[in-house]
Scaffold this active site. Structure first.
Site, PDB file in Angstrom:
ATOM      1  N   CYS A  62     -10.288  -5.021   0.435  1.00 22.06           N
ATOM      2  CA  CYS A  62     -11.640  -3.995   0.458  1.00 22.06           C
ATOM      3  C   CYS A  62     -12.467  -4.005  -0.804  1.00 22.06           C
ATOM      4  O   CYS A  62     -12.152  -4.785  -1.749  1.00 22.06           O
ATOM      5  CB  CYS A  62     -10.972  -2.319   0.481  1.00 22.06           C
ATOM      6  N   GLU A  69       0.114   5.248   0.510  1.00 16.10           N
ATOM      7  CA  GLU A  69      -0.766   6.369   1.140  1.00 16.10           C
ATOM      8  C   GLU A  69      -0.382   7.699   0.482  1.00 16.10           C
ATOM      9  O   GLU A  69       0.703   7.608  -0.066  1.00 16.10           O
ATOM     10  CB  GLU A  69      -0.753   6.168   2.545  1.00 16.10           C
ATOM     11  N   GLU A 127      -3.266  -4.671  -3.214  1.00 16.61           N
ATOM     12  CA  GLU A 127      -3.648  -5.554  -4.208  1.00 16.61           C
ATOM     13  C   GLU A 127      -3.582  -4.994  -5.558  1.00 16.61           C
ATOM     14  O   GLU A 127      -3.330  -5.525  -6.601  1.00 16.61           O
ATOM     15  CB  GLU A 127      -5.089  -6.029  -3.823  1.00 16.61           C
ATOM     16  N   CYS A 130     -11.024  -3.534  -4.123  1.00 22.32           N
ATOM     17  CA  CYS A 130      -9.927  -4.281  -4.397  1.00 22.32           C
ATOM     18  C   CYS A 130     -10.583  -5.907  -4.994  1.00 22.32           C
ATOM     19  O   CYS A 130     -10.055  -6.582  -5.716  1.00 22.32           O
ATOM     20  CB  CYS A 130      -8.782  -4.599  -3.621  1.00 22.32           C
ATOM     21  N   ASN A 173       0.924  -1.223   0.267  1.00 23.17           N
ATOM     22  CA  ASN A 173       0.013  -0.130  -0.141  1.00 23.17           C
ATOM     23  C   ASN A 173       1.128   1.245  -0.090  1.00 23.17           C
ATOM     24  O   ASN A 173       1.869   1.434   0.670  1.00 23.17           O
ATOM     25  CB  ASN A 173      -1.047  -0.089   1.371  1.00 23.17           C
TER      26      ASN A 173
HETATM   27  N1  THU Z   1      -5.212  -1.713   2.814  1.00 19.27           N
HETATM   28  C1  THU Z   1      -4.689  -2.488   1.675  1.00 19.27           C
HETATM   29  O1  THU Z   1      -3.406  -1.984   1.133  1.00 19.27           O
HETATM   30  N2  THU Z   1      -5.279  -3.733   1.511  1.00 19.27           N
HETATM   31  C2  THU Z   1      -6.269  -4.176   2.134  1.00 19.27           C
HETATM   32  O2  THU Z   1      -6.816  -5.310   1.602  1.00 19.27           O
HETATM   33  C3  THU Z   1      -7.092  -3.421   3.204  1.00 19.27           C
HETATM   34  C4  THU Z   1      -6.527  -1.850   3.314  1.00 19.27           C
HETATM   35  C5  THU Z   1      -4.542  -0.340   2.975  1.00 19.27           C
HETATM   36  C6  THU Z   1      -5.006   0.887   2.613  1.00 19.27           C
HETATM   37  C7  THU Z   1      -4.448   1.576   3.690  1.00 19.27           C
HETATM   38  O3  THU Z   1      -3.276   2.386   3.328  1.00 19.27           O
HETATM   39  C8  THU Z   1      -4.372   0.921   5.055  1.00 19.27           C
HETATM   40  O4  THU Z   1      -4.317  -0.485   4.364  1.00 19.27           O
HETATM   41  C9  THU Z   1      -5.388   1.141   5.988  1.00 19.27           C
HETATM   42  O5  THU Z   1      -6.567   0.807   5.628  1.00 19.27           O
END
Ligand code: THU
Length: 140
Positions: free
Chosen positions: A94, A52, A63, A97, A50
């Site tokens: 989520c 941000e 993902e 995704c 991830n």
């Molecule tokens: N996040 C993911 O990268 N994948 C997931 O399946 C759930 C959430 C990330 C998004 C954000 O950067 C952090 O987790 C908190 O939500």
């Protein structure tokens, strides 16, 4: 990946790859690191973490990164995807995704959920997104 890899070895590779890239996650706002690794139809493994952003909605999930890497690397379908995080409970992808995974999956695609010790649950996209939008008309 070659034909001599057993599925067990392959899943170990997915786990190690996802755990490795998870460390590179850019998470100054949530401090929640996620890693994802894909075994694609071209037999290669792709990964993502991830990333941000100070404008929160611009952040991308692990993902999404792994899928982008797969497409850029010549993969067309997800055979198996492993998602890993460190929270108390297992995380599932989520909603956005799930839709991204669905685009490159079929009924045989496996979605492995892992914590820091290994795979804890394996599901299909049908399990996670049973009534997904998939209008045959749009395939034409
Ligand atoms: N996040 C993911 O990268 N994948 C997931 O399946 C759930 C959430 C990330 C998004 C954000 O950067 C952090 O987790 C908190 O939500």
């Amino acid at each position: 990946m070659n034909n001599h890899n057993t599925l067990e070895e392959l899943r170990e590779k997915l786990f190690e790859t996802a755990r490795g890239i998870q460390k590179r996650a850019y998470v100054p706002y949530s401090s929640f690191r996620v890693g994802a690794a894909i075994w694609a139809d071209n037999n290669e493994v792709f990964s993502g973490c991830n990333v941000e952003n100070i404008s929160y909605p611009c952040g991308t999930c692990a993902e999404a990164g792994a899928i982008a890497a797969m497409i850029a690397g010549g993969g067309k379908k997800i055979r198996e995807i492993l998602i890993t995080a460190d929270g108390q409970s297992l995380i599932t992808p989520c909603g956005a995704c799930l839709q991204r995974i669905k685009e490159f999956s079929d009924e045989n695609t496996l979605i492995h959920l892992s914590d820091k010790t290994g795979i804890k649950q394996t599901l299909t996209i049908k399990d996670l997104l049973p009534l997904a939008f998939d209008d045959e008309e749009l395939h034409k």
